[in-house]
Enzyme design. Structure first.
Site, PDB file in Angstrom:
ATOM      1  N   SER A 109       0.846  -1.188   0.000  1.00  0.00           N
ATOM      2  CA  SER A 109       0.000   0.000   0.000  1.00  0.00           C
ATOM      3  C   SER A 109       0.881   1.238   0.000  1.00  0.00           C
ATOM      4  O   SER A 109       1.623   1.479   0.965  1.00  0.00           O
ATOM      5  CB  SER A 109      -0.890   0.009   1.245  1.00  0.00           C
ATOM      6  OG  SER A 109      -1.546   1.253   1.342  1.00  0.00           O
ATOM      7  N   HIS A 156      -1.365  -1.328  -4.174  1.00  0.00           N
ATOM      8  CA  HIS A 156      -2.628  -0.890  -3.559  1.00  0.00           C
ATOM      9  C   HIS A 156      -2.579   0.624  -3.361  1.00  0.00           C
ATOM     10  O   HIS A 156      -1.632   1.162  -2.780  1.00  0.00           O
ATOM     11  CB  HIS A 156      -2.788  -1.613  -2.222  1.00  0.00           C
ATOM     12  CG  HIS A 156      -4.082  -1.343  -1.533  1.00  0.00           C
ATOM     13  ND1 HIS A 156      -5.247  -2.009  -1.845  1.00  0.00           N
ATOM     14  CD2 HIS A 156      -4.401  -0.482  -0.533  1.00  0.00           C
ATOM     15  CE1 HIS A 156      -6.224  -1.575  -1.063  1.00  0.00           C
ATOM     16  NE2 HIS A 156      -5.734  -0.642  -0.255  1.00  0.00           N
ATOM     17  N   ASP A 214      -4.609   3.879  -1.946  1.00  0.00           N
ATOM     18  CA  ASP A 214      -5.691   4.324  -1.063  1.00  0.00           C
ATOM     19  C   ASP A 214      -6.131   5.742  -1.403  1.00  0.00           C
ATOM     20  O   ASP A 214      -5.323   6.675  -1.341  1.00  0.00           O
ATOM     21  CB  ASP A 214      -5.211   4.292   0.391  1.00  0.00           C
ATOM     22  CG  ASP A 214      -5.112   2.886   0.922  1.00  0.00           C
ATOM     23  OD1 ASP A 214      -6.078   2.122   0.760  1.00  0.00           O
ATOM     24  OD2 ASP A 214      -4.056   2.546   1.495  1.00  0.00           O
ATOM     25  N   MET A 269      -8.694   8.688  -0.290  1.00  0.00           N
ATOM     26  CA  MET A 269      -9.537   9.119   0.839  1.00  0.00           C
ATOM     27  C   MET A 269     -10.001  10.563   0.626  1.00  0.00           C
ATOM     28  O   MET A 269      -9.239  11.387   0.123  1.00  0.00           O
ATOM     29  CB  MET A 269      -8.740   9.044   2.134  1.00  0.00           C
ATOM     30  CG  MET A 269      -8.130   7.675   2.399  1.00  0.00           C
ATOM     31  SD  MET A 269      -7.315   7.638   4.004  1.00  0.00           S
ATOM     32  CE  MET A 269      -6.498   6.045   3.918  1.00  0.00           C
ATOM     33  N   HIS A 274      -8.342   1.591  -4.096  1.00  0.00           N
ATOM     34  CA  HIS A 274      -9.296   1.424  -2.984  1.00  0.00           C
ATOM     35  C   HIS A 274      -9.916   2.791  -2.688  1.00  0.00           C
ATOM     36  O   HIS A 274      -9.271   3.657  -2.106  1.00  0.00           O
ATOM     37  CB  HIS A 274      -8.517   0.872  -1.780  1.00  0.00           C
ATOM     38  CG  HIS A 274      -9.310   0.736  -0.523  1.00  0.00           C
ATOM     39  ND1 HIS A 274      -8.722   0.519   0.705  1.00  0.00           N
ATOM     40  CD2 HIS A 274     -10.650   0.764  -0.282  1.00  0.00           C
ATOM     41  CE1 HIS A 274      -9.654   0.421   1.632  1.00  0.00           C
ATOM     42  NE2 HIS A 274     -10.829   0.579   1.064  1.00  0.00           N
ATOM     43  N   MET A 302     -12.004   5.169  -0.726  1.00  0.00           N
ATOM     44  CA  MET A 302     -12.673   5.440   0.553  1.00  0.00           C
ATOM     45  C   MET A 302     -13.325   6.806   0.413  1.00  0.00           C
ATOM     46  O   MET A 302     -12.863   7.814   0.957  1.00  0.00           O
ATOM     47  CB  MET A 302     -11.654   5.388   1.696  1.00  0.00           C
ATOM     48  CG  MET A 302     -11.266   3.951   2.059  1.00  0.00           C
ATOM     49  SD  MET A 302      -9.700   3.850   2.946  1.00  0.00           S
ATOM     50  CE  MET A 302      -8.576   3.792   1.557  1.00  0.00           C
ATOM     51  N   MET A 305     -11.659  -5.110   5.442  1.00  0.00           N
ATOM     52  CA  MET A 305     -10.864  -4.162   6.235  1.00  0.00           C
ATOM     53  C   MET A 305     -10.606  -4.768   7.615  1.00  0.00           C
ATOM     54  O   MET A 305     -11.536  -5.087   8.347  1.00  0.00           O
ATOM     55  CB  MET A 305     -11.604  -2.830   6.404  1.00  0.00           C
ATOM     56  CG  MET A 305     -11.727  -1.981   5.142  1.00  0.00           C
ATOM     57  SD  MET A 305     -10.175  -1.609   4.298  1.00  0.00           S
ATOM     58  CE  MET A 305      -9.220  -0.816   5.584  1.00  0.00           C
ATOM     59  N   ASP A 341      -6.917  -6.030   4.249  1.00  0.00           N
ATOM     60  CA  ASP A 341      -6.257  -4.725   4.268  1.00  0.00           C
ATOM     61  C   ASP A 341      -6.247  -4.149   5.683  1.00  0.00           C
ATOM     62  O   ASP A 341      -7.297  -3.839   6.247  1.00  0.00           O
ATOM     63  CB  ASP A 341      -7.032  -3.786   3.317  1.00  0.00           C
ATOM     64  CG  ASP A 341      -6.391  -2.419   3.158  1.00  0.00           C
ATOM     65  OD1 ASP A 341      -5.254  -2.228   3.630  1.00  0.00           O
ATOM     66  OD2 ASP A 341      -7.038  -1.546   2.532  1.00  0.00           O
TER      67      ASP A 341
HETATM   68  C1  DX5 Z   1      -6.263   2.049   5.584  1.00  0.00           C
HETATM   69  C2  DX5 Z   1      -5.825   1.642   4.199  1.00  0.00           C
HETATM   70  C3  DX5 Z   1      -4.769   0.608   4.133  1.00  0.00           C
HETATM   71  C4  DX5 Z   1      -3.452   1.004   4.745  1.00  0.00           C
HETATM   72  C5  DX5 Z   1      -2.854  -0.222   5.363  1.00  0.00           C
HETATM   73  O1  DX5 Z   1      -7.418   2.824   5.479  1.00  0.00           O
HETATM   74  O2  DX5 Z   1      -6.939   1.164   3.451  1.00  0.00           O
HETATM   75  O3  DX5 Z   1      -4.567   0.169   2.788  1.00  0.00           O
HETATM   76  O4  DX5 Z   1      -2.542   1.541   3.831  1.00  0.00           O
HETATM   77  O5  DX5 Z   1      -1.731   0.154   6.084  1.00  0.00           O
HETATM   78  P1  DX5 Z   1      -1.031  -0.814   7.134  1.00  0.00           P
HETATM   79  O6  DX5 Z   1      -0.567  -2.016   6.385  1.00  0.00           O
HETATM   80  O7  DX5 Z   1       0.066   0.020   7.671  1.00  0.00           O
HETATM   81  O8  DX5 Z   1      -2.076  -1.172   8.166  1.00  0.00           O
HETATM   82 ZN    ZN Z   2      -6.588   0.233   1.451  1.00  0.00          ZN
END
Ligand code: DX5
Ligand code: ZN
Length: 211
Positions: A6, A29, A31, A33, A62, A64, A133, A171
């Protein structure tokens, strides 16, 4: 077992070099947000587009976001191979899945830790991946929530009983130990941010998550 580093935990000032260090992994991956669906902001499609020429990996995006459907096109045009959205954020989940398939990308459905797997049942025949999650979405570096393990087992059971072929992706909070637990529970792909990017030897971390 496939691995999806990620990039949330990467050094954003040197993204190209950071991506190079995790080339051994099958997916990347990403993210996204919005500060509404989760209390944090990350990157937009322009950054995904800038990353695209520097990696041959599957871009596993991903979302969010409170209104993910409004941004499907932007993230597909930027080079995403998978678009995963949250079931909690969409009213017409069937329509969203059909939209993604119509545009030639894989459709993923994600659920927050408190959302039961039963909410996904109507859609499991149609989707390409489920993103479980194992932390509250919003931030990297949190601890793995063990409550996610029965959800992985339940998704694995449904998959086998009904002949579905979605990938079970986990994740949040993945390290060598939690990776083993997820694997035993039936996960196919593991997302890992801080465990991989906080180490100097990323390749060995990828191997540790995989094995
Ligand atoms: C959290 C993200 C994850 C995050 C995971 O909202 O969706 O993808 O990057 O990070 P680690 O592996 O550090 O928990
Ligand atoms: Zn994620």
């Amino acid at each position: 077992m496939r691995v999806a580093p990620s990039i949330l935990s990467a050094d954003f000032s040197r993204l190209k070099e950071e991506i190079d260090t995790v080339k051994a992994a099958e997916w990347l991956h990403i993210d996204i947000m919005d500060g509404h669906f989760v209390p944090n902001l990350t990157i937009g499609p322009a950054v995904v587009k800038a990353m695209r020429p520097h990696s041959k990996q599957i871009f596993d995006t991903h979302l969010m976001l409170a209104n993910p459907e409004a941004y499907f096109d932007a993230f597909i045009d930027a080079g995403s191979d998978h678009i995963t959205f949250h079931i909690e954020a969409v009213d017409d989940v069937f329509r969203a899945i059909d939209t993604l398939h119509g545009k030639g990308v894989k459709a993923g459905l994600s659920l927050k830790p408190k959302t039961p797997v039963a909410d996904l049942h109507p859609y499991l025949a149609k989707i390409d991946l489920v993103l479980v999650m194992s932390v509250e979405p919003g931030f990297g570096g949190q601890s793995f929530m063990h409550e996610s393990l029965p959800k992985i087992r339940e998704l694995k059971e449904w998959k086998e009983k009904r002949g579905y072929d979605y990938d079970i992706v986990v994740d949040g909070g993945i390290n060598k130990e939690t990776a083993r637990l997820c694997k035993e529970a039936g996960a196919d792909v593991l997302v890992a941010g801080s465990f991989i990017f906080r180490s100097k030897n990323r390749e060995s971390r990828i191997t540790e998550v995989r094995s």
